[in-house]
Motif scaffolding. Structure first.
Motif, short mmCIF file in Angstrom:
data_model
loop_
_atom_site.label_atom_id
_atom_site.label_comp_id
_atom_site.label_asym_id
_atom_site.label_seq_id
_atom_site.Cartn_x
_atom_site.Cartn_y
_atom_site.Cartn_z
N LYS A 233 -9.58 2.93 15.34
CA LYS A 233 -8.44 2.22 15.92
C LYS A 233 -7.95 1.10 15.01
O LYS A 233 -6.78 0.73 15.05
CB LYS A 233 -8.79 1.64 17.30
CG LYS A 233 -9.01 2.68 18.35
CD LYS A 233 -7.72 3.38 18.69
CE LYS A 233 -7.86 4.33 19.86
NZ LYS A 233 -6.58 4.90 20.26
N VAL A 234 -8.87 0.54 14.22
CA VAL A 234 -8.50 -0.52 13.29
C VAL A 234 -8.99 -0.14 11.90
O VAL A 234 -9.85 0.72 11.74
CB VAL A 234 -9.08 -1.89 13.71
CG1 VAL A 234 -8.54 -2.32 15.06
CG2 VAL A 234 -10.60 -1.89 13.71
N THR B 293 0.82 -1.20 0.00
CA THR B 293 0.00 0.00 0.00
C THR B 293 0.86 1.26 0.00
O THR B 293 1.95 1.27 0.55
CB THR B 293 -0.96 0.00 1.21
OG1 THR B 293 -1.76 1.16 1.14
CG2 THR B 293 -0.21 -0.03 2.52
N GLU B 294 0.36 2.29 -0.62
CA GLU B 294 1.06 3.57 -0.67
C GLU B 294 0.60 4.49 0.46
O GLU B 294 1.09 5.60 0.58
CB GLU B 294 0.81 4.24 -2.03
CG GLU B 294 1.37 3.46 -3.20
CD GLU B 294 2.89 3.35 -3.17
OE1 GLU B 294 3.56 4.33 -2.80
OE2 GLU B 294 3.39 2.27 -3.49
N GLU B 295 -0.35 4.03 1.26
CA GLU B 295 -0.88 4.86 2.34
C GLU B 295 0.20 5.13 3.39
O GLU B 295 1.05 4.30 3.65
CB GLU B 295 -2.06 4.17 3.02
CG GLU B 295 -3.27 4.03 2.14
CD GLU B 295 -4.39 3.32 2.86
OE1 GLU B 295 -4.85 3.85 3.89
OE2 GLU B 295 -4.78 2.25 2.40
N ALA B 296 0.11 6.29 4.00
CA ALA B 296 1.02 6.63 5.09
C ALA B 296 0.31 6.36 6.42
O ALA B 296 -0.87 6.64 6.57
CB ALA B 296 1.41 8.09 5.00
N PHE B 297 1.05 5.79 7.36
CA PHE B 297 0.52 5.50 8.68
C PHE B 297 1.36 6.23 9.72
O PHE B 297 2.54 6.49 9.48
CB PHE B 297 0.54 3.97 8.93
CG PHE B 297 -0.38 3.24 8.00
CD1 PHE B 297 -1.71 3.08 8.31
CD2 PHE B 297 0.09 2.75 6.79
CE1 PHE B 297 -2.57 2.43 7.44
CE2 PHE B 297 -0.76 2.09 5.92
CZ PHE B 297 -2.09 1.93 6.25
N PRO B 298 0.79 6.56 10.86
CA PRO B 298 1.56 7.26 11.89
C PRO B 298 2.88 6.56 12.25
O PRO B 298 3.88 7.21 12.49
CB PRO B 298 0.61 7.30 13.09
CG PRO B 298 -0.75 7.29 12.46
CD PRO B 298 -0.61 6.38 11.26
N VAL B 299 2.87 5.23 12.28
CA VAL B 299 4.10 4.47 12.53
C VAL B 299 4.45 3.75 11.24
O VAL B 299 3.72 2.87 10.79
CB VAL B 299 3.94 3.46 13.69
CG1 VAL B 299 5.17 2.60 13.83
CG2 VAL B 299 3.63 4.19 14.99
N CYS C 118 -4.14 -2.85 12.31
CA CYS C 118 -3.92 -1.69 13.17
C CYS C 118 -3.92 -0.44 12.29
O CYS C 118 -3.19 -0.37 11.30
CB CYS C 118 -2.59 -1.84 13.91
SG CYS C 118 -2.15 -0.39 14.90
N ALA C 119 -4.71 0.55 12.66
CA ALA C 119 -4.77 1.79 11.90
C ALA C 119 -3.53 2.66 12.11
O ALA C 119 -3.28 3.57 11.33
CB ALA C 119 -6.02 2.58 12.27
N ASN C 120 -2.75 2.35 13.14
CA ASN C 120 -1.57 3.14 13.45
C ASN C 120 -0.33 2.69 12.69
O ASN C 120 0.49 3.51 12.31
CB ASN C 120 -1.31 3.08 14.97
CG ASN C 120 -0.43 4.17 15.46
OD1 ASN C 120 -0.63 5.34 15.13
ND2 ASN C 120 0.57 3.81 16.24
N CYS C 121 -0.19 1.37 12.45
CA CYS C 121 1.03 0.87 11.79
C CYS C 121 0.75 -0.12 10.66
O CYS C 121 1.68 -0.63 10.05
CB CYS C 121 1.98 0.24 12.82
SG CYS C 121 1.38 -1.33 13.51
N ASN C 122 -0.52 -0.40 10.39
CA ASN C 122 -0.94 -1.30 9.32
C ASN C 122 -0.54 -2.75 9.55
O ASN C 122 -0.41 -3.51 8.61
CB ASN C 122 -0.45 -0.81 7.96
CG ASN C 122 -1.21 -1.44 6.82
OD1 ASN C 122 -2.41 -1.69 6.92
ND2 ASN C 122 -0.52 -1.73 5.72
N SER C 123 -0.35 -3.15 10.79
CA SER C 123 -0.03 -4.55 11.07
C SER C 123 -1.30 -5.40 11.09
O SER C 123 -2.36 -4.95 11.54
CB SER C 123 0.67 -4.67 12.43
OG SER C 123 1.98 -4.17 12.35
N ALA D 212 3.09 -4.45 17.72
CA ALA D 212 4.08 -3.81 16.86
C ALA D 212 4.32 -2.35 17.24
O ALA D 212 5.45 -1.89 17.25
CB ALA D 212 3.67 -3.91 15.40
N CYS D 213 3.25 -1.60 17.54
CA CYS D 213 3.41 -0.15 17.74
C CYS D 213 2.89 0.37 19.07
O CYS D 213 3.12 1.53 19.41
CB CYS D 213 2.77 0.62 16.59
SG CYS D 213 0.96 0.61 16.63
N GLY D 214 2.16 -0.44 19.82
CA GLY D 214 1.65 -0.02 21.12
C GLY D 214 0.32 0.72 21.10
O GLY D 214 -0.16 1.16 22.14
#
Length: 142
Positions: A84-85, A4-10, A102-107, A55-57
């Protein structure tokens, strides 16, 4: 894992993830693997607290939404809060499912199912890999 080309906070390189995660964590979180049922740390846990992305907490679920689905993985009827997800269509293994990340790191966390007849407020079952989570116990409830 999709490219994915999306940017995530982590955001980290795959090499960074490999260094920070165990091989099993990397397989599940970054390669969308699945742990075997009834083997994970949290499938039968009833401890009060918040479940975070390993992965990111990021805080993802709480024990208030956790329920016994007897499927071998931790089950929740809703995430901690909206956003959150994230959800992706998954047609691997010859079936149609909704993947939860995870919406924060895409895990990768697991999958969500609905309409299975569980007596929960949402009629949904977030079937989440234990290895994708860490549990921060609620000290006040101890």
């Amino acid at each position: 894992m999709d490219n994915t080309e999306e940017a995530f906070p982590v955001t980290k390189s795959e090499d960074e993830w490999r260094r920070e995660l165990t091989p099993e964590e990397y397989h599940v979180l970054r390669q969308a693997g699945t742990e075997r049922p009834y083997t994970g740390e949290y499938w039968d846990t009833h401890t009060n607290g918040v479940y975070k992305c390993r992965a990111c907490g990021a805080e993802l679920f709480t024990s208030k939404e956790k329920f016994d689905s007897h499927c071998g993985w931790p089950s929740f009827w809703a995430p901690l809060a909206e956003g959150k997800v994230r959800y992706l269509h998954d047609s691997t293994l010859g079936m149609e499912r909704i993947e939860v990340r995870c919406a924060n790191c895409n895990s990768h966390l697991g999958h969500v199912f609905e309409g299975e007849g569980y007596q929960t407020p949402t009629d949904q079952r977030y079937c989440i890999n234990s290895v994708s989570l860490t549990l921060e116990e609620d000290a006040a409830a101890s």
